[in-house]
Design an enzyme around this catalytic site. Structure first.
Site, PDB file in Angstrom:
ATOM      1  N   CYS B 288       0.833  -1.204   0.000  1.00 15.03           N
ATOM      2  CA  CYS B 288       0.000   0.000   0.000  1.00 15.03           C
ATOM      3  C   CYS B 288       0.867   1.254   0.000  1.00 15.03           C
ATOM      4  O   CYS B 288       0.505   2.271  -0.588  1.00 15.03           O
ATOM      5  CB  CYS B 288      -0.919   0.019   1.216  1.00 15.03           C
ATOM      6  N   CYS B 441      14.875   7.506  -5.580  1.00  9.83           N
ATOM      7  CA  CYS B 441      13.436   7.281  -5.687  1.00  9.83           C
ATOM      8  C   CYS B 441      12.841   7.692  -4.337  1.00  9.83           C
ATOM      9  O   CYS B 441      13.343   8.613  -3.705  1.00  9.83           O
ATOM     10  CB  CYS B 441      13.120   5.828  -6.050  1.00  9.83           C
TER      11      CYS B 441
END
Lengths: 149, 482
Positions: B288, B441
């Site tokens: 998630c 990232c």
């Protein structure tokens, strides 16, 4: 007397700092399981908290048991230190430091029962109890050690 | 014939402090009977009201426990010594299954009246709920609504396992926790909230990571396990522990807009491994945190899990045993798949090969999720502090951001160039030659892959350890964290 059969008495139990520290440490280490051990007294003062294996088969998160071998080990250890077996301690993980109905059902007379509450792994309240002679409940005593209360 | 009896410390006050006492009798029973006739106060501590020895009283003849001899009828020879040896037992107030008291008080009858007037629940059902014990694995998206409703329903004991603190990014769906709880332990916040809803519920919190070493012990004594985990390793662990302990697993999982629910590990019913024998390759299914999730989705799935837990405890209604419920919040559709127990299942099949808990991180091909560990050996790294020094210095360098465009919109490191990881193999020509290349990232996992992709094409680059999150934490807290 409070409704749960507990009452406070003025009975005082003297205990060494080292024993208090050992009980706290043991309770934190075994959390979320209960820890248990023996209390050894010399000259009317508890000087050592002696770890014993919790041999319960009923789920150590809520139960402890010291079998006959553990008991004999505790007596032998007390004798070796020139003291007496004063009683036992155990922890209540995430529960208050008050004896449960199960504690009452299994208690021995004339022993000192020290209970430590350990919440989320952190040792908290520490209390002392004595079984009433008629087994109707516990009386709370006062635990006294040099550096704390 | 008189025999010596050794008296343990706590009973000596009843024998005038004598450590040994002589008592007459030809069997153990006779000796103990004459002992308690001599010293009447001993009786109530040795015998229960039904006249049987209390079970924490052990009696030995010399070195043998009479339980393994003839008990009370054990015959004695001259010179045999009898010892009374205590066992010491006790425990926390939380009752074990056999001791559950489930009478309803007047206040409880009032509180649960809407249950009590349902004939399917009624007084008997509510007593069962009160005696029920459910363990929620996780106090997050699924655990929150499940625990709230189970507490409100009057479940007797609600266990919660979690080891996290409340983070700002949890609040969009984890409704056990509120804004003032940010930074607190999830368990403390859960306990406060659950106790506020229903102070009668015994909330048992376990601040620990669920592992193969503690799962069986933690689960023991619960009637239903409610799986609110967010990763495959723990999901297989919960499944296998439930099968081994024969405790039903009210399962749910969520991702983006879709959720699933079922009931696993009932006797004769399928388990999670019957549905998914193997975990997906690591990294294929994002969590998630990586893939996002609609906040209200776990509200639906977690509430379904709580419903199943209640029916399992009531022993009534039709549960999801043998059915996988699929829910799509985006199209608002429910579907159902039939599931069967697989006789060849390695854990619940006819000839199981898994008889104890295994190493689930190894099984799922993941190592513990430290970003540096995930980047693996051989990926050159740099720190955010070193990056800051380069930003402030004069030497040219190229900062490549391999996240997705919508992440780039949330926050970016000034001067970076965006090429999402998926497009990188076809866009390497956009990377300037002759400059040092640093790739980042969100947390360092995707950029480690990017470094490896460039290396295959002969381009050397460094991975920014900890990604933009570390940059925000340690260099530029003015950027938004997500």
């Amino acid at each position: 007397m409070s409704p749960d059969g507990l009452r406070t008495s003025s009975c005082q139990t003297l205990i060494a700092d080292e024993a208090i520290a050992a009980i706290r440490q043991h309770g934190a280490e075994t959390f979320p399981d209960e820890c248990c051990g023996a209390l050894i007294a010399v000259d009317g003062r508890i000087v050592e908290a002696f770890r014993l294996d919790n041999t319960t088969t009923g789920g150590a998160a809520r139960r402890f048991r010291i079998g006959p071998d553990g008991y004999r080990q505790a007596e032998a250890n007390a004798r070796a230190r020139g003291g007496t077996l004063a009683g036992f301690y155990h922890s209540h993980p995430n529960e208050p430091a008050r004896p449960s109905a199960y504690d009452l059902e299994h208690a021995w007379p004339n022993f000192t029962y020290v209970i430590i509450s350990v919440r989320a792994g952190t040792p908290g309240d520490i209390t002392v109890w004595h079984l009433r002679d008629d087994r109707s409940g516990f009386d709370e005593g006062e635990l006294i050690w040099p550096t704390g209360s | 014939m008189a025999h010596r009896v050794l008296i343990p410390t706590p009973l000596r006050p009843y024998t005038s402090q004598q450590e040994t006492v002589d008592a007459e009798g030809g069997t153990v029973g006779e000796v103990l009977s004459s002992l308690t006739t001599q010293f009447t106060d001993l009786r109530r501590h040795l015998y229960a009201d039904d006249g049987k020895l209390r079970h924490f009283v052990n009696v030995y003849v010399n070195d043998d426990d009479i339980r393994y001899l003839d008990r009370d009828a054990t015959k004695l020879k001259p010179g045999d010594v009898i010892s009374i040896v205590p066992s010491v037992a006790g425990g926390s107030p939380g009752p074990a299954a056999a001791e559950r008291s489930t009478d309803l008080s007047h206040a409880e009858i009032q509180r649960y009246s809407r249950h009590l007037i349902l004939p399917e629940v009624g007084m008997d059902g509510q007593r069962r709920i009160k005696g029920g014990r459910v363990l929620c694995i996780g106090a997050g998206g699924l655990g929150s609504p499940a625990a709230l409703y189970l507490a409100a329903a009057g479940i007797g004991t609600l266990g919660v396992v979690d080891f996290d603190n409340v983070d700002e990014s949890n609040l969009q769906r984890q409704i056990l926790h509120g804004t003032p709880d940010v930074g607190r332990s999830k368990l403390q916040s859960a306990r406060d909230r659950l106790t506020a809803i229903n102070p009668e519920v015994q909330v048992e919190t376990y601040e620990t990571r669920l592992t193969s070493a503690n799962a069986l012990e933690l689960f023991t004594g619960y009637d239903v396990i409610l799986d609110g985990t967010d990763n495959f390793a723990t999901r297989y662990l919960v499944n296998d522990a439930c099968v081994l302990l024969k405790i039903p697993n009210a399962y749910g999982s969520i991702f983006r807009f879709e959720g699933q629910a079922s009931v696993f590990a009932t006797v004769g019913g399928p388990c999670y491994r019957c549905l998914y024998p193997e975990p997906p390759p690591p990294g294929l299914v994002p969590s998630c945190a990586e893939g996002g999730v609609l906040g209200v989705l776990p509200g639906v799935i977690g509430t379904i899990q709580a419903t199943e837990a209640l029916k399992l405890i009531l022993g009534a209604g039709s549960t999801l045993v043998g059915r996988l419920l699929l829910y799509d919040a985006w199209t608002m559709k429910f579907r159902e798949l039939k599931l069967r127990r697989d006789p060849a299942c390695p854990v619940c099949g006819d000839h199981p090969s898994i008889k104890g808990l295994i190493d689930y991180e190894e099984f799922c091909g993941v190592r513990p999720a430290a970003p540096t560990a995930a980047s693996g050996p051989g990926v050159p790294e740099t720190t955010v502090e070193e990056l800051k020094a380069r930003v402030d210095g004069r030497a040219p360098f190229f900062l490549l951001d391999v996240r997705e465009p919508h992440e780039f919109q949330i926050s970016r490191i000034a001067g970076s160039t965006l090429i999402p990881l998926g497009q990188l193999p076809n866009r390497t020509s956009e990377i300037p030659a002759g400059q040092e290349i640093i790739i980042h990232c969100k947390s360092g996992v995707r950029s480690a892959k990017a470094v490896a992709i460039l290396k295959e094409q002969g381009i050397e680059a460094k991975n920014l350890a900890g990604g933009i999150l570390a940059w925000i934490d340690r260099v530029d807290p003015t950027l938004a964290k997500y």
